[in-house]
Write an enzyme that holds these catalytic residues in place. Structure first.
Site, PDB file in Angstrom:
ATOM      1  N   HIS A  55       0.882  -1.258   0.055  1.00 14.01           N
ATOM      2  CA  HIS A  55      -0.051  -0.194   0.038  1.00 14.01           C
ATOM      3  C   HIS A  55       0.807   1.156  -0.052  1.00 14.01           C
ATOM      4  O   HIS A  55       1.823   1.075   0.483  1.00 14.01           O
ATOM      5  CB  HIS A  55      -0.814   0.084   1.325  1.00 14.01           C
ATOM      6  N   ASP A  58       2.350   1.656   3.306  1.00 12.27           N
ATOM      7  CA  ASP A  58       3.316   0.681   3.983  1.00 12.27           C
ATOM      8  C   ASP A  58       4.763   1.312   3.507  1.00 12.27           C
ATOM      9  O   ASP A  58       5.686   0.868   4.312  1.00 12.27           O
ATOM     10  CB  ASP A  58       3.328  -0.557   3.189  1.00 12.27           C
ATOM     11  N   MET A  89       2.402  -5.917  -7.691  1.00 10.80           N
ATOM     12  CA  MET A  89       1.350  -5.190  -7.456  1.00 10.80           C
ATOM     13  C   MET A  89       1.336  -4.196  -6.592  1.00 10.80           C
ATOM     14  O   MET A  89       2.267  -4.336  -5.585  1.00 10.80           O
ATOM     15  CB  MET A  89       0.282  -6.369  -7.098  1.00 10.80           C
ATOM     16  N   GLU A 182     -11.086  -6.433  -5.241  1.00 11.20           N
ATOM     17  CA  GLU A 182     -11.089  -7.533  -4.245  1.00 11.20           C
ATOM     18  C   GLU A 182     -12.460  -7.472  -3.390  1.00 11.20           C
ATOM     19  O   GLU A 182     -12.660  -6.078  -2.745  1.00 11.20           O
ATOM     20  CB  GLU A 182      -9.898  -7.221  -3.426  1.00 11.20           C
ATOM     21  N   LYS A 184     -15.035  -8.404  -0.254  1.00 12.17           N
ATOM     22  CA  LYS A 184     -15.041  -8.894   0.999  1.00 12.17           C
ATOM     23  C   LYS A 184     -16.693  -8.704   1.579  1.00 12.17           C
ATOM     24  O   LYS A 184     -17.091  -7.728   1.565  1.00 12.17           O
ATOM     25  CB  LYS A 184     -14.064  -8.178   1.837  1.00 12.17           C
ATOM     26  N   GLU A 218      -9.761 -13.211  -2.659  1.00 10.63           N
ATOM     27  CA  GLU A 218      -9.139 -13.677  -1.350  1.00 10.63           C
ATOM     28  C   GLU A 218      -9.774 -14.875  -0.785  1.00 10.63           C
ATOM     29  O   GLU A 218     -11.007 -14.842  -0.630  1.00 10.63           O
ATOM     30  CB  GLU A 218      -8.940 -12.438  -0.658  1.00 10.63           C
ATOM     31  N   HIS A 221     -11.973 -14.238   2.334  1.00 12.03           N
ATOM     32  CA  HIS A 221     -13.113 -13.275   2.118  1.00 12.03           C
ATOM     33  C   HIS A 221     -14.427 -14.179   1.426  1.00 12.03           C
ATOM     34  O   HIS A 221     -15.530 -13.767   2.120  1.00 12.03           O
ATOM     35  CB  HIS A 221     -12.939 -12.034   1.244  1.00 12.03           C
ATOM     36  N   ASP A 246      -5.198 -13.544  -3.734  1.00  6.32           N
ATOM     37  CA  ASP A 246      -4.936 -13.571  -2.500  1.00  6.32           C
ATOM     38  C   ASP A 246      -4.912 -14.588  -1.821  1.00  6.32           C
ATOM     39  O   ASP A 246      -6.261 -15.091  -1.549  1.00  6.32           O
ATOM     40  CB  ASP A 246      -5.689 -12.349  -1.800  1.00  6.32           C
ATOM     41  N   ASP A 256     -12.010 -12.097   9.564  1.00  4.73           N
ATOM     42  CA  ASP A 256     -10.913 -12.318   8.375  1.00  4.73           C
ATOM     43  C   ASP A 256      -9.676 -12.770   8.924  1.00  4.73           C
ATOM     44  O   ASP A 256      -9.009 -12.003   9.390  1.00  4.73           O
ATOM     45  CB  ASP A 256     -10.936 -11.139   7.609  1.00  4.73           C
ATOM     46  N   ASP A 258      -6.953 -14.653   7.804  1.00  3.64           N
ATOM     47  CA  ASP A 258      -5.670 -14.311   6.750  1.00  3.64           C
ATOM     48  C   ASP A 258      -4.661 -15.165   7.451  1.00  3.64           C
ATOM     49  O   ASP A 258      -3.416 -15.005   7.588  1.00  3.64           O
ATOM     50  CB  ASP A 258      -5.217 -12.896   7.223  1.00  3.64           C
ATOM     51  N   ASP A 292      -1.609 -13.163   1.161  1.00  2.00           N
ATOM     52  CA  ASP A 292      -2.129 -12.118   1.809  1.00  2.00           C
ATOM     53  C   ASP A 292      -2.683 -12.736   3.220  1.00  2.00           C
ATOM     54  O   ASP A 292      -3.579 -12.884   3.396  1.00  2.00           O
ATOM     55  CB  ASP A 292      -3.365 -11.506   1.136  1.00  2.00           C
TER      56      ASP A 292
HETATM   57  C1  GLT Z   1      -6.007  -5.231   3.979  1.00  2.00           C
HETATM   58  C2  GLT Z   1      -7.059  -6.154   3.393  1.00  2.00           C
HETATM   59  C3  GLT Z   1      -6.459  -7.387   2.443  1.00  2.00           C
HETATM   60  C4  GLT Z   1      -6.228  -6.486   1.156  1.00  2.00           C
HETATM   61  C5  GLT Z   1      -5.169  -5.292   1.415  1.00  2.00           C
HETATM   62  C6  GLT Z   1      -5.127  -4.835  -0.051  1.00  2.00           C
HETATM   63  S1  GLT Z   1      -5.481  -4.534   2.447  1.00  2.00           S
HETATM   64  O1  GLT Z   1      -4.839  -6.111   4.461  1.00  2.00           O
HETATM   65  O2  GLT Z   1      -7.347  -7.138   4.433  1.00  2.00           O
HETATM   66  O3  GLT Z   1      -7.530  -8.336   2.086  1.00  2.00           O
HETATM   67  O4  GLT Z   1      -6.018  -7.381   0.221  1.00  2.00           O
HETATM   68  O5  GLT Z   1      -5.832  -3.599   0.075  1.00  2.00           O
HETATM   69 MN    MN Z   2      -8.656 -10.914   4.458  1.00  2.00          MN
HETATM   70 MN    MN Z   3      -6.610  -9.359   0.443  1.00  2.00          MN
END
Ligand code: GLT
Ligand code: MN
Ligand code: MN
Length: 379
Positions: A55, A58, A89, A182, A184, A218, A221, A246, A256, A258, A292
């Site tokens: 980002h 970042d 990206m 993306e 969510k 993702e 998500h 992702d 979420d 991750d 991600d």
């Molecule tokens: C954030 C989010 C991710 C996205 C990122 C890109 S930002 O960390 O949770 O899923 O991919 O904007």
């Molecule tokens: Mn996520």
């Molecule tokens: Mn993501």
């Protein structure tokens, strides 16, 4: 020699925000120190990664002066060069600053929408300067709690206006850049607009320059909402719209998470890798394999690097398993398309009144066809 060890040919990438995640959550402070982006890039290269994503903030802190920005970006470029890493990206943070608390592109306030566009144009310039070819949009605050605050149809129009504006900016600059949206379903907002990859795929078709816009699905998500991630990705691939992905892991119904790729629902992870690699004969995905994800909050930095290698090795193991699976004669027999000399040409010919009359005249043994066991329980 570890035959699953990641190499640059695997085209694995990580966001700076993933391995740099300090482990903060809504209930607890950071458990790991803030990391220098240059250090993260060098360590990722050592681990066998190929790319790093970011980002705007970042790398360049919010509100940095022009000279500070140029110094930071110059040092980062030198680190990329030294470590042989690329930036495939980039993306904009349109969710952390309080100005975005009720949306960026969909806010009721034109000052917020204008600032969102300003910030994104600057971040696009930064991404392109670093070599990015894909630009991700995750609308982290594009949603509501007090849903009566705006007509959701108006929100779609504003979202579209924002995307159209930025597509035109990219074209006007002559940048070689595609957008990947993306989805969510919720978190951090109660309900987010464009909640799934399917919503995104339709929205894209309503844009002025839809050819330059695809999706960045993702795992976490779609899985949060209990949907099949593999099916969503397959729809995007079939539409020629899988521009980025992702990878991570998630349990259904949770926040979420991750998590490390493959650490939950290995069967879905296997099916996903099989699809991306095209081992069953379909066209493979040829973009970056982006993780991600972040390490558990229990880990120190050693654990973070174990996590990063673990994401990549798991992918490579699943790729080998997918190849073996699709090369297995028993699997091939069970999944083979059934051929029929009469029906195949009739179905392929599509509808006409003559074809429909011919199709209706075919006698199908319904009971025998229904009674056939498909053998999917074979062990
Ligand atoms: C954030 C989010 C991710 C996205 C990122 C890109 S930002 O960390 O949770 O899923 O991919 O904007
Ligand atoms: Mn996520
Ligand atoms: Mn993501």
């Amino acid at each position: 020699m570890d035959s699953f060890a990641p190499t640059k040919d695997d085209r694995f990438s990580f966001g700076l925000w993933t391995v740099g995640n300090p482990g903060r959550d809504p209930f607890g402070e950071a458990v790991r120190p803030v990391q220098d982006p240059n250090h993260l890039v060098r360590k990722l290269a050592e681990c066998g990664a190929w790319g790093v994503n970011l980002h705007d903030n970042d790398l360049v802190p919010f509100g940095a002066s022009a000279s500070e920005r140029d110094r930071i970006v110059g040092e980062f470029k030198a680190t990329l060069e030294d470590s042989g890493m690329v930036v495939p990206m980039a993306t904009t943070n349109l969710f952390s600053h309080p100005i975005f608390k009720d949306g960026g592109f969909t806010s009721n306030d034109p000052k917020v929408r204008a600032f969102g566009l300003q910030k994104t144009m600057d971040a696009i310039d930064l991404g392109v300067e670093l070599g990015a070819k894909i630009y991700v949009f995750w609308g982290g605050r594009e949603g509501t709690e007090a849903d009566a605050c705006r007509d959701p149809q108006e929100a779609m129009k504003r979202y579209r206006d924002g995307m159209n504006y930025l597509c035109s900016y990219v074209k006007d600059q002559g940048y070689d850049l595609k957008f990947a949206l993306e989805a969510k379903p919720n978190e951090p907002r109660c309900d987010m607009y464009l909640a799934t990859t399917g919503h995104m795929l339709h929205f894209i078709e309503t844009l002025d320059h839809s050819e330059m816009v695809g999706v960045n699905p993702e795992v976490a998500h779609e899985t949060m909402a209990g949907l099949s991630f593999t099916h969503g990705v397959a729809q995007a691939m079939e539409a020629g719209k899988l521009f980025h992905i992702d990878l991570n892991a998630q349990r259904i119904g949770r926040y979420d998470q991750d998590l490390r790729f493959g650490s939950e629902d290995l069967k879905q992870a296997f099916l996903l890798v099989r699809l991306l690699e095209g081992t069953s004969g379909s066209t493979p995905y040829d973009g970056p394999r982006h993780f991600d994800a972040h390490a558990y909050r229990t880990e120190d930095m050693d654990g973070v690097w174990e996590f990063a290698v673990g994401c990549m090795r798991t992918y490579n193991i699943l790729r080998a398993r997918a190849r073996a699976f699709d090369a297995d004669p028993e699997v091939r027999a069970l999944t083979a398309t059934i051929t029929d000399d009469t029906l195949d040409p009739l179905l392929a010919a599509g509808y006409s009144s003559d074809n429909a009359a011919a199709l209706r005249a075919v006698s199908i043994d319904v009971d025998a066809t229904a009674a056939r066991g498909l053998g999917y329980e074979i062990s």
